[in-house]
Enzyme design. Structure first.
Site, PDB file in Angstrom:
ATOM      1  N   PRO A  61       0.874  -1.355  -0.261  1.00 42.68           N
ATOM      2  CA  PRO A  61      -0.078  -0.103   0.040  1.00 42.68           C
ATOM      3  C   PRO A  61       1.007   1.439   0.025  1.00 42.68           C
ATOM      4  O   PRO A  61       2.190   1.350   0.160  1.00 42.68           O
ATOM      5  CB  PRO A  61      -0.811  -0.231   1.562  1.00 42.68           C
ATOM      6  N   TRP A  62       0.237   2.486   0.034  1.00 44.47           N
ATOM      7  CA  TRP A  62       0.868   3.735  -0.155  1.00 44.47           C
ATOM      8  C   TRP A  62       1.292   4.462   1.320  1.00 44.47           C
ATOM      9  O   TRP A  62       1.866   5.359   1.300  1.00 44.47           O
ATOM     10  CB  TRP A  62       0.177   4.859  -0.987  1.00 44.47           C
ATOM     11  N   LYS A  78       4.631  -5.387  -6.500  1.00 42.70           N
ATOM     12  CA  LYS A  78       4.039  -4.103  -6.994  1.00 42.70           C
ATOM     13  C   LYS A  78       3.792  -3.262  -5.969  1.00 42.70           C
ATOM     14  O   LYS A  78       2.729  -3.598  -5.249  1.00 42.70           O
ATOM     15  CB  LYS A  78       2.766  -4.464  -7.787  1.00 42.70           C
ATOM     16  N   PRO A  79       4.407  -2.083  -5.892  1.00 42.85           N
ATOM     17  CA  PRO A  79       4.027  -1.044  -4.938  1.00 42.85           C
ATOM     18  C   PRO A  79       2.756  -0.460  -5.236  1.00 42.85           C
ATOM     19  O   PRO A  79       2.252  -0.512  -6.202  1.00 42.85           O
ATOM     20  CB  PRO A  79       5.320  -0.131  -4.919  1.00 42.85           C
ATOM     21  N   SER A 128      -7.053  -2.993   1.435  1.00 46.03           N
ATOM     22  CA  SER A 128      -8.427  -2.760   1.914  1.00 46.03           C
ATOM     23  C   SER A 128      -8.966  -4.343   1.878  1.00 46.03           C
ATOM     24  O   SER A 128      -8.608  -5.269   1.389  1.00 46.03           O
ATOM     25  CB  SER A 128      -9.282  -1.901   1.025  1.00 46.03           C
ATOM     26  N   GLU A 175      -3.133  -8.927   4.753  1.00 47.77           N
ATOM     27  CA  GLU A 175      -3.181  -8.022   5.535  1.00 47.77           C
ATOM     28  C   GLU A 175      -4.103  -6.954   5.269  1.00 47.77           C
ATOM     29  O   GLU A 175      -3.699  -6.169   4.564  1.00 47.77           O
ATOM     30  CB  GLU A 175      -1.623  -7.615   6.008  1.00 47.77           C
ATOM     31  N   CYS A 226      -3.746   1.398   9.596  1.00 50.48           N
ATOM     32  CA  CYS A 226      -4.526   0.454   9.911  1.00 50.48           C
ATOM     33  C   CYS A 226      -4.914   0.196  11.203  1.00 50.48           C
ATOM     34  O   CYS A 226      -6.122  -0.292  11.673  1.00 50.48           O
ATOM     35  CB  CYS A 226      -4.439  -0.982   9.067  1.00 50.48           C
TER      36      CYS A 226
END
Length: 337
Positions: A149-150, A174-175, A226, A247, A281
């Site tokens: 994720p970012w 893959k970012p 998500s 996650e 999160c």
């Protein structure tokens, strides 16, 4: 203006896709680079490279893997200020907070997995039938497809590649489409210590990620994202029984009773809620308060927000910098409108 490239089989590689997207510095709102939106062909090249490298890397000893990963940690540590600047430009994170709260734990995590490579556990061998010895053998899985994720690009990348590589697997990662820079930087640095193809990074959007997950080569899929994304990935991975690690986003409540130390509780709730601009999160997103303490808690949290939590630009002494991207800003504003 620089244009990023994928990192495949030990080198920078231009995507076959002509599609690119702007990368925006959240602190200035200005475009600082362009990133490819890789397609299925680009993903396949990375997967083929990882599959080829797996035939070599799976035969490496735990000691060899530990040595390589520790060297990676040392190299990152030696260039940590460079990495902090890259991460801040791409995410808007405060430089001082990134230096204090992310670099140290990230390096420790890399070194932890380097050590874990030599401490794989398994059940003991035994004779459950006469003349037959049964035992469990731990072997690398294969190619791991990973999506990050970012909100914590460099740290989430470490959480993906470090355990996978330590266990003898190879990686195609893959970012996030908005924050690929530190992951690409890391892969290029890592190449000095790993065989070609062990670490590969493909940049792109959701369709790129979908191509990654659906590709026939990876034996395991790992995603941080998500709940919606996790459900889609689980459904896709089930079609060919890929191993799966999810996650997913949380919703973290805090419960306060009137016998609590309200001052201390509210100080830490504010940190938990505002750290990383709340893009976490485990961020404190709801506070459930016993009725008799409600007014006091509202007043104390208001004081924290108004006068204690420092907000500003990444190069300032602040806890909260800009949010990561325009979509996130609109989402936060939506809570207030």
């Amino acid at each position: 203006m620089r244009t990023l490239q994928n990192f495949v089989n030990g080198k920078k590689v231009s995507a076959t896709s002509d599609k690119v997207q702007d990368l925006i510095n959240p602190a200035t709102g200005e475009v600082f680079a362009k990133a490819p939106v890789s397609n299925a062909s680009d993903v396949d090249k990375a997967m083929q490279a990882a599959a080829g490298a797996f035939e070599v890397w799976k035969e490496s000893t735990p000691g060899e893997r530990q040595k390589a990963i520790n060297k990676i940690a040392d190299a990152i540590e030696a260039r940590s200020e460079e990495l902090i600047g890259i991460e801040s430009e791409n995410t808007g994170k405060p430089i001082a907070v990134t230096r204090a709260e992310e670099i140290g734990p990230m390096l420790d995590q890399i070194r932890f997995f380097a050590g874990a490579a030599r401490n794989l556990e398994g059940k003991s061998a035994a004779e459950y039938f006469k003349g037959h010895t049964s035992f469990i053998r731990r072997e690398p899985i294969g190619v791991c497809a990973q999506v990050t994720p970012w909100n914590y690009p460099m740290m989430m990348a470490v959480w993906k590649w470090a355990p996978a590589i330590a266990a003898g697997n190879t990686v195609v990662l893959k970012p996030s489409d908005t924050t690929p820079v530190s992951t690409l930087w890391m892969a290029e640095l890592m190449q000095e210590f790993l065989p070609e193809g062990v670490i590969n990074v493909v940049v792109g959007d959701r369709d790129t990620g979908r191509a990654l997950i659906e590709h026939e080569i990876p034996q395991m899929v790992s995603i941080t994202g998500s709940v919606r994304a996790g459900m889609e990935v689980a459904s896709s991975a089930a079609k060919d029984l890929k191993k799966l690690h999810l996650e997913l986003g949380g919703k973290a409540p805090v419960v306060i009773f009137d016998d609590a130390n309200l001052q201390a509780a509210c100080e830490w709730i504010a940190v938990a809620g505002y750290f990383n601009a709340g893009q976490d999160c485990t961020a404190a997103t709801r506070v459930l308060v016993e009725a008799s303490a409600y007014e006091d808690v509202v007043a104390l949290l208001t004081e924290q927000a108004k006068n204690v939590i420092k907000v500003g630009m990444p190069d300032e002494d602040v806890l909260v910098g800009p949010v990561n991207n325009a979509n996130q800003l609109a989402r936060v504003q939506g809570f207030l409108d």
